[in-house]
Scaffold this motif. Structure first.
Motif, short mmCIF file in Angstrom:
data_model
loop_
_atom_site.label_atom_id
_atom_site.label_comp_id
_atom_site.label_asym_id
_atom_site.label_seq_id
_atom_site.Cartn_x
_atom_site.Cartn_y
_atom_site.Cartn_z
N ASN A 60 0.81 -1.21 0.00
CA ASN A 60 0.00 0.00 0.00
C ASN A 60 0.85 1.27 0.00
O ASN A 60 0.44 2.30 -0.53
CB ASN A 60 -0.95 0.00 1.20
CG ASN A 60 -1.90 -1.19 1.16
OD1 ASN A 60 -1.60 -2.25 1.71
ND2 ASN A 60 -3.02 -1.05 0.49
N LYS A 61 2.07 1.18 0.58
CA LYS A 61 2.97 2.33 0.53
C LYS A 61 3.48 2.57 -0.89
O LYS A 61 3.62 3.72 -1.32
CB LYS A 61 4.15 2.12 1.48
CG LYS A 61 3.78 2.07 2.95
CD LYS A 61 3.30 3.42 3.47
CE LYS A 61 4.41 4.42 3.62
NZ LYS A 61 3.94 5.71 4.20
N ASN B 205 0.63 6.75 -6.89
CA ASN B 205 -0.40 7.75 -7.19
C ASN B 205 0.07 9.16 -6.90
O ASN B 205 -0.36 10.11 -7.56
CB ASN B 205 -1.70 7.43 -6.42
CG ASN B 205 -2.53 6.38 -7.15
OD1 ASN B 205 -2.56 6.34 -8.38
ND2 ASN B 205 -3.22 5.54 -6.40
N ASN B 206 0.99 9.33 -5.95
CA ASN B 206 1.61 10.65 -5.75
C ASN B 206 2.41 11.05 -6.99
O ASN B 206 2.37 12.20 -7.45
CB ASN B 206 2.52 10.63 -4.53
CG ASN B 206 1.76 10.61 -3.22
OD1 ASN B 206 0.58 10.96 -3.18
ND2 ASN B 206 2.41 10.18 -2.16
N GLU C 299 -6.59 2.44 -5.29
CA GLU C 299 -5.67 1.59 -4.53
C GLU C 299 -6.09 0.13 -4.56
O GLU C 299 -5.26 -0.77 -4.73
CB GLU C 299 -5.59 2.08 -3.08
CG GLU C 299 -4.60 1.31 -2.24
CD GLU C 299 -4.45 1.87 -0.84
OE1 GLU C 299 -4.59 1.09 0.12
OE2 GLU C 299 -4.22 3.09 -0.72
N GLU D 137 0.52 4.07 -2.79
CA GLU D 137 0.36 5.48 -2.40
C GLU D 137 1.41 6.35 -3.11
O GLU D 137 1.09 7.42 -3.64
CB GLU D 137 0.52 5.60 -0.88
CG GLU D 137 0.49 7.01 -0.34
CD GLU D 137 0.83 7.06 1.14
OE1 GLU D 137 1.37 8.10 1.58
OE2 GLU D 137 0.59 6.08 1.86
#
Length: 355
Positions: free
Chosen positions: A89-90, A96-97, A109, A93
């Protein structure tokens, strides 16, 4: 939830031999995940297909304006046969950043994670089981509009490929020598240094070649404005243990927010070690070396996990760290993180996700 269609290969490749060294990034599995984007349809047509070349128009925007992002994470096979991902998930994340920064449409996600899980399940037989090995996962997005002009593309491809990789240090942790760059600049605040995109890496090649010619394996970058504050190494974040404290450069917009970096900080705090995220002047490191308070230096990243640093070179100063050996916390962090990844250490922080 994605509706994924499957097209299995009719000609499976031969799996690597048990003793194959699995050189990083040279062997690829039977299948890959692909999903398309169009402005009207959004992300659509999710599919797992045989690994194959991509056909693109010569005017595809990725070739001319560099609109692309990529990520890197790994899948591990535990002794009891489970398949684990480490903090996916990191990575999602961060992906998507990056997408937001370079004007690529974000991927939900849950869809991103489902895509990773499904392609890994499809090629689970490719996950190596020798100590230190893993299945490297490379998600990436490329702009595909056949158009010459500077604007965001209207079409994209999201692809995930897989590669079995060997232990980064086949003979155990091996301290690296690092060249501190004082001529070229990789990134500045407000630019794309914190995004995981190819432009950041091509900007580092000139210095990487120079460092290799001098016998150094990695380049440590200084900030692009003052040319004195430490930022990161080409393929990893950097940490210093100075007089009992773990110190690392604060994220400032030009440093990649590493997943392993975050894991190191969390573990050190869990162990009661003081951790400082702040500006670090290279002159401070030289002084700590000279007065004997520079106790350890190590890098963190997906490929190596923890990379002990045995030597730093800045201008005419060569700093030998711990006589070139491996520090206590470099080893402890490596053992703990790899232990969690392989299911051997208790995952008290809830970092692993089962496929």
């Amino acid at each position: 939830m994605l509706n994924i269609r499957y097209e299995k290969t009719a000609t499976p490749k031969e799996l690597p031999a048990k003793n194959d060294p699995l050189k990083f990034g040279t062997i690829f599995t039977d299948h890959m995940f692909v999903m398309d984007y169009e402005t009207v349809k959004g992300w659509h047509d999710a599919r797992i297909i045989p690994y194959q070349p991509i056909s693109l128009d010569p005017s595809a925007m990725v070739f001319h304006y560099g609109q692309e992002m990529f990520e890197g994470l790994k899948a591990y096979k535990t002794e009891d046969g489970r398949v684990l991902l480490f903090r996916p998930n990191k990575n999602i994340e961060r992906a998507n950043n990056t997408n937001r920064r370079i004007c690529i449409p974000e991927i939900p996600e849950e869809d991103f994670l489902q895509a990773i899980k499904e392609v890994v399940k499809t090629d689970e037989a490719w996950i190596p089981t020798k100590p230190g090995t893993s299945l490297y996962i490379r998600p990436f997005i490329i702009a595909t509009d056949p158009f010459l002009g500077v604007r965001p593309s209207d079409t994209y491809k999201f692809i995930i490929i897989l590669s079995p990789v060997g232990a980064y240090y086949p003979e155990g942790l091996d301290p690296v020598k690092i060249w501190i760059e004082d001529e070229y600049v990789r990134a500045v605040k407000g630019g794309i240094g914190e995004a995981k995109t190819g432009a950041n890496y091509v900007a580092s090649l000139k210095s990487q070649v120079k460092a290799h010619e001098e016998g150094y394996s990695q380049v440590l970058w200084l900030d692009g404005v003052n040319r004195k504050y430490i930022e990161e190494v080409g393929a990893m974040n950097i940490f210093f243990k100075i007089d009992g404290k773990i110190v690392t450069p604060v994220l400032n917009g030009s440093i990649l927010p590493g997943v392993t970096r975050d894991s190191v900080i969390c573990l050190c705090k869990e162990w009661g070690l003081p951790v400082e995220e702040r500006k670090i002047d290279i002159a401070e490191i030289k002084k700590a070396y000279e007065d004997g308070t520079l106790e350890e230096v190590f890098g963190s990243g997906t490929a190596a996990v923890i990379s002990p640093v045995g030597q730093l070179r800045w201008e005419d100063t060569i700093m030998q760290v711990r006589d070139g050996g491996i520090g206590e916390y470099s080893q402890k962090l490596y053992d703990t993180i790899t232990g969690i990844q392989l299911g051997k250490e208790k995952d008290i922080l809830g970092w692993t996700v089962e496929v």
